[in-house]
Design a protein around this motif. Structure first.
Motif, PDB file in Angstrom:
ATOM      1  N   GLY A  11      37.209  47.197  35.662  1.00 21.32           N
ATOM      2  CA  GLY A  11      36.125  46.736  36.858  1.00 21.32           C
ATOM      3  C   GLY A  11      36.634  48.365  37.666  1.00 21.32           C
ATOM      4  O   GLY A  11      34.765  48.628  38.052  1.00 21.32           O
ATOM      5  N   VAL A  12      37.543  48.852  38.398  1.00 23.35           N
ATOM      6  CA  VAL A  12      37.093  49.532  39.014  1.00 23.35           C
ATOM      7  C   VAL A  12      36.716  50.994  38.383  1.00 23.35           C
ATOM      8  O   VAL A  12      35.919  51.305  39.439  1.00 23.35           O
ATOM      9  CB  VAL A  12      39.090  49.931  39.223  1.00 23.35           C
ATOM     10  N   THR A  13      37.223  51.407  37.086  1.00 23.52           N
ATOM     11  CA  THR A  13      36.293  52.558  36.399  1.00 23.52           C
ATOM     12  C   THR A  13      35.452  52.570  36.076  1.00 23.52           C
ATOM     13  O   THR A  13      34.418  53.319  36.383  1.00 23.52           O
ATOM     14  CB  THR A  13      37.286  52.642  34.818  1.00 23.52           C
ATOM     15  N   ALA A  14      34.879  50.856  36.224  1.00 25.47           N
ATOM     16  CA  ALA A  14      33.138  51.874  35.861  1.00 25.47           C
ATOM     17  C   ALA A  14      32.488  51.305  36.899  1.00 25.47           C
ATOM     18  O   ALA A  14      31.078  51.851  36.857  1.00 25.47           O
ATOM     19  CB  ALA A  14      33.655  49.663  35.036  1.00 25.47           C
ATOM     20  N   TYR A  15      33.321  50.765  38.169  1.00 27.38           N
ATOM     21  CA  TYR A  15      32.724  50.821  39.378  1.00 27.38           C
ATOM     22  C   TYR A  15      32.670  52.289  39.948  1.00 27.38           C
ATOM     23  O   TYR A  15      31.464  52.599  40.203  1.00 27.38           O
ATOM     24  CB  TYR A  15      33.001  50.080  40.673  1.00 27.38           C
ATOM     25  N   LEU A  16      33.599  52.859  39.579  1.00 26.13           N
ATOM     26  CA  LEU A  16      33.902  53.978  40.176  1.00 26.13           C
ATOM     27  C   LEU A  16      32.270  55.543  39.457  1.00 26.13           C
ATOM     28  O   LEU A  16      32.020  56.461  39.474  1.00 26.13           O
ATOM     29  CB  LEU A  16      34.888  54.650  40.083  1.00 26.13           C
ATOM     30  N   LEU A  17      32.684  55.064  38.026  1.00 26.12           N
ATOM     31  CA  LEU A  17      31.874  56.086  37.592  1.00 26.12           C
ATOM     32  C   LEU A  17      30.185  56.000  37.188  1.00 26.12           C
ATOM     33  O   LEU A  17      29.879  56.822  36.393  1.00 26.12           O
ATOM     34  CB  LEU A  17      32.440  56.160  35.435  1.00 26.12           C
ATOM     35  N   THR A  18      29.732  54.605  37.562  1.00 22.71           N
ATOM     36  CA  THR A  18      28.402  54.288  37.463  1.00 22.71           C
ATOM     37  C   THR A  18      27.913  54.429  38.690  1.00 22.71           C
ATOM     38  O   THR A  18      28.180  56.033  39.665  1.00 22.71           O
ATOM     39  CB  THR A  18      28.002  52.989  37.172  1.00 22.71           C
ATOM     40  N   ASP A  19      26.174  55.586  37.936  1.00 27.96           N
ATOM     41  CA  ASP A  19      25.289  56.080  39.015  1.00 27.96           C
ATOM     42  C   ASP A  19      25.311  55.725  40.365  1.00 27.96           C
ATOM     43  O   ASP A  19      25.190  56.089  41.229  1.00 27.96           O
ATOM     44  CB  ASP A  19      24.861  56.998  38.470  1.00 27.96           C
ATOM     45  N   SER A  20      24.968  54.393  40.395  1.00 27.78           N
ATOM     46  CA  SER A  20      24.444  53.379  41.300  1.00 27.78           C
ATOM     47  C   SER A  20      25.330  52.710  41.872  1.00 27.78           C
ATOM     48  O   SER A  20      24.912  52.225  42.835  1.00 27.78           O
ATOM     49  CB  SER A  20      23.373  52.534  40.275  1.00 27.78           C
ATOM     50  N   MET A  21      26.741  52.396  41.709  1.00 26.36           N
ATOM     51  CA  MET A  21      27.589  51.850  41.843  1.00 26.36           C
ATOM     52  C   MET A  21      27.474  50.528  42.699  1.00 26.36           C
ATOM     53  O   MET A  21      27.601  49.878  44.120  1.00 26.36           O
ATOM     54  CB  MET A  21      28.367  52.930  42.648  1.00 26.36           C
ATOM     55  N   HIS A  22      26.580  49.344  41.354  1.00 26.59           N
ATOM     56  CA  HIS A  22      27.056  48.354  41.945  1.00 26.59           C
ATOM     57  C   HIS A  22      28.367  47.405  41.543  1.00 26.59           C
ATOM     58  O   HIS A  22      28.797  47.421  41.487  1.00 26.59           O
ATOM     59  CB  HIS A  22      25.985  47.343  40.627  1.00 26.59           C
ATOM     60  N   ARG A  23      27.895  46.474  42.930  1.00 30.16           N
ATOM     61  CA  ARG A  23      29.716  45.124  43.505  1.00 30.16           C
ATOM     62  C   ARG A  23      29.009  44.336  42.179  1.00 30.16           C
ATOM     63  O   ARG A  23      30.399  44.030  41.446  1.00 30.16           O
ATOM     64  CB  ARG A  23      28.889  44.723  44.406  1.00 30.16           C
ATOM     65  N   SER A  24      28.216  44.344  40.968  1.00 32.11           N
ATOM     66  CA  SER A  24      29.006  44.205  39.671  1.00 32.11           C
ATOM     67  C   SER A  24      29.568  44.376  39.053  1.00 32.11           C
ATOM     68  O   SER A  24      29.318  43.834  37.980  1.00 32.11           O
ATOM     69  CB  SER A  24      26.903  43.348  38.878  1.00 32.11           C
ATOM     70  N   GLN A  25      29.659  45.121  39.167  1.00 30.24           N
ATOM     71  CA  GLN A  25      29.964  46.036  38.501  1.00 30.24           C
ATOM     72  C   GLN A  25      31.919  45.957  38.495  1.00 30.24           C
ATOM     73  O   GLN A  25      32.708  46.119  37.776  1.00 30.24           O
ATOM     74  CB  GLN A  25      30.436  47.968  38.136  1.00 30.24           C
ATOM     75  N   LEU A  26      32.510  45.620  39.411  1.00 34.83           N
ATOM     76  CA  LEU A  26      33.869  44.427  39.894  1.00 34.83           C
ATOM     77  C   LEU A  26      34.146  43.373  39.466  1.00 34.83           C
ATOM     78  O   LEU A  26      35.123  43.494  39.679  1.00 34.83           O
ATOM     79  CB  LEU A  26      33.826  44.466  41.047  1.00 34.83           C
ATOM     80  N   ALA A  27      32.916  42.445  38.651  1.00 34.80           N
ATOM     81  CA  ALA A  27      33.330  41.131  38.153  1.00 34.80           C
ATOM     82  C   ALA A  27      34.690  41.247  36.856  1.00 34.80           C
ATOM     83  O   ALA A  27      35.360  40.603  37.040  1.00 34.80           O
ATOM     84  CB  ALA A  27      32.192  40.666  37.105  1.00 34.80           C
ATOM     85  N   PRO A  28      35.303  42.723  36.137  1.00 33.72           N
ATOM     86  CA  PRO A  28      36.102  42.736  35.552  1.00 33.72           C
ATOM     87  C   PRO A  28      37.558  42.916  36.519  1.00 33.72           C
ATOM     88  O   PRO A  28      38.145  42.297  35.914  1.00 33.72           O
ATOM     89  CB  PRO A  28      35.685  43.769  34.206  1.00 33.72           C
ATOM     90  N   ALA A  29      36.855  43.756  37.769  1.00 35.89           N
ATOM     91  CA  ALA A  29      38.556  43.565  38.243  1.00 35.89           C
ATOM     92  C   ALA A  29      38.935  41.983  39.562  1.00 35.89           C
ATOM     93  O   ALA A  29      39.740  42.098  39.690  1.00 35.89           O
ATOM     94  CB  ALA A  29      38.318  44.737  39.380  1.00 35.89           C
ATOM     95  N   VAL A  30      37.862  41.463  39.555  1.00 36.00           N
ATOM     96  CA  VAL A  30      37.879  40.517  39.736  1.00 36.00           C
ATOM     97  C   VAL A  30      38.198  39.110  39.502  1.00 36.00           C
ATOM     98  O   VAL A  30      39.608  38.630  39.768  1.00 36.00           O
ATOM     99  CB  VAL A  30      36.468  39.407  40.951  1.00 36.00           C
ATOM    100  N   LEU A  31      38.130  39.138  37.890  1.00 33.54           N
ATOM    101  CA  LEU A  31      38.445  38.192  37.014  1.00 33.54           C
ATOM    102  C   LEU A  31      39.813  38.840  36.628  1.00 33.54           C
ATOM    103  O   LEU A  31      40.937  38.100  37.038  1.00 33.54           O
ATOM    104  CB  LEU A  31      38.106  38.319  35.318  1.00 33.54           C
ATOM    105  N   GLY A  32      40.067  39.870  37.102  1.00 35.82           N
ATOM    106  CA  GLY A  32      41.513  40.864  36.363  1.00 35.82           C
ATOM    107  C   GLY A  32      42.072  39.943  37.390  1.00 35.82           C
ATOM    108  O   GLY A  32      43.911  39.785  37.215  1.00 35.82           O
ATOM    109  N   VAL A  33      42.645  40.393  38.826  1.00 36.24           N
ATOM    110  CA  VAL A  33      43.095  39.580  39.990  1.00 36.24           C
ATOM    111  C   VAL A  33      43.177  38.585  39.666  1.00 36.24           C
ATOM    112  O   VAL A  33      44.457  37.812  40.060  1.00 36.24           O
ATOM    113  CB  VAL A  33      42.408  40.430  40.862  1.00 36.24           C
ATOM    114  N   VAL A  34      42.835  37.665  39.271  1.00 35.34           N
ATOM    115  CA  VAL A  34      42.681  36.379  38.980  1.00 35.34           C
ATOM    116  C   VAL A  34      43.288  36.018  38.300  1.00 35.34           C
ATOM    117  O   VAL A  34      44.115  35.104  38.832  1.00 35.34           O
ATOM    118  CB  VAL A  34      41.213  34.975  39.278  1.00 35.34           C
ATOM    119  N   LEU A  35      43.542  36.603  36.783  1.00 28.51           N
ATOM    120  CA  LEU A  35      44.370  36.527  35.906  1.00 28.51           C
ATOM    121  C   LEU A  35      45.781  36.423  36.644  1.00 28.51           C
ATOM    122  O   LEU A  35      46.557  36.234  35.842  1.00 28.51           O
ATOM    123  CB  LEU A  35      44.029  36.618  34.880  1.00 28.51           C
TER     124      LEU A  35
END
Length: 122
Positions: A11-35
């Motif tokens: 999630g963090v990598t996808a967020y930092l590497l995308t041009d638009s930096m949508h918050r939706s890119q952080l969905a895997p990161a949020v799920l990762g923290v919860v897990l």
């Protein structure tokens, strides 16, 4: 907890590497923290509490698989054979879908082995 770390990194990598930096890119990161939190809470001697948090984690993993899979299918349907406007977004969703599927599969396998172990000792 390993899958939590992998999803967090994705999630963090996808967020930092995308041009638009949508918050939706952080969905895997949020799920990762919860897990990760579920893994920490499941790390106890109390078997009922451990089972509860493990079942919560696998349920969240299944929801992550279904949600990311639906987003991938939707992206492919919208693209209709054309290149994706943001290919990294689709790739990160595909990776999340695969990671969640592997996680759920391993959890189910673990649950079956635990059940067989309990039945063998009873």
């Amino acid at each position: 907890m390993v899958f939590g770390v992998l999803l967090l990194a994705l999630g963090v990598t996808a967020y930092l590497l995308t041009d638009s930096m949508h918050r939706s890119q952080l969905a895997p990161a949020v799920l990762g923290v919860v897990l990760l939190v579920c893994g920490v809470l499941a790390n106890t001697e109390d078997s009922r509490r451990r089972m509860l948090w493990m079942h919560v984690a696998v349920t969240l993993g299944l929801l992550g698989f279904l949600a990311s899979g639906a987003l991938v299918v939707t992206a492919y349907m919208w693209a209709k054979g054309e290149p994706f406007p943001e290919p990294l977004t689709v790739e990160s969703r595909e990776a999340m879908c695969v990671l969640c599927a592997i996680f759920v599969g391993l959890c189910v396998r673990s649950f079956i082995a635990a059940r067989r172990g309990r039945n063998a000792t009873a």
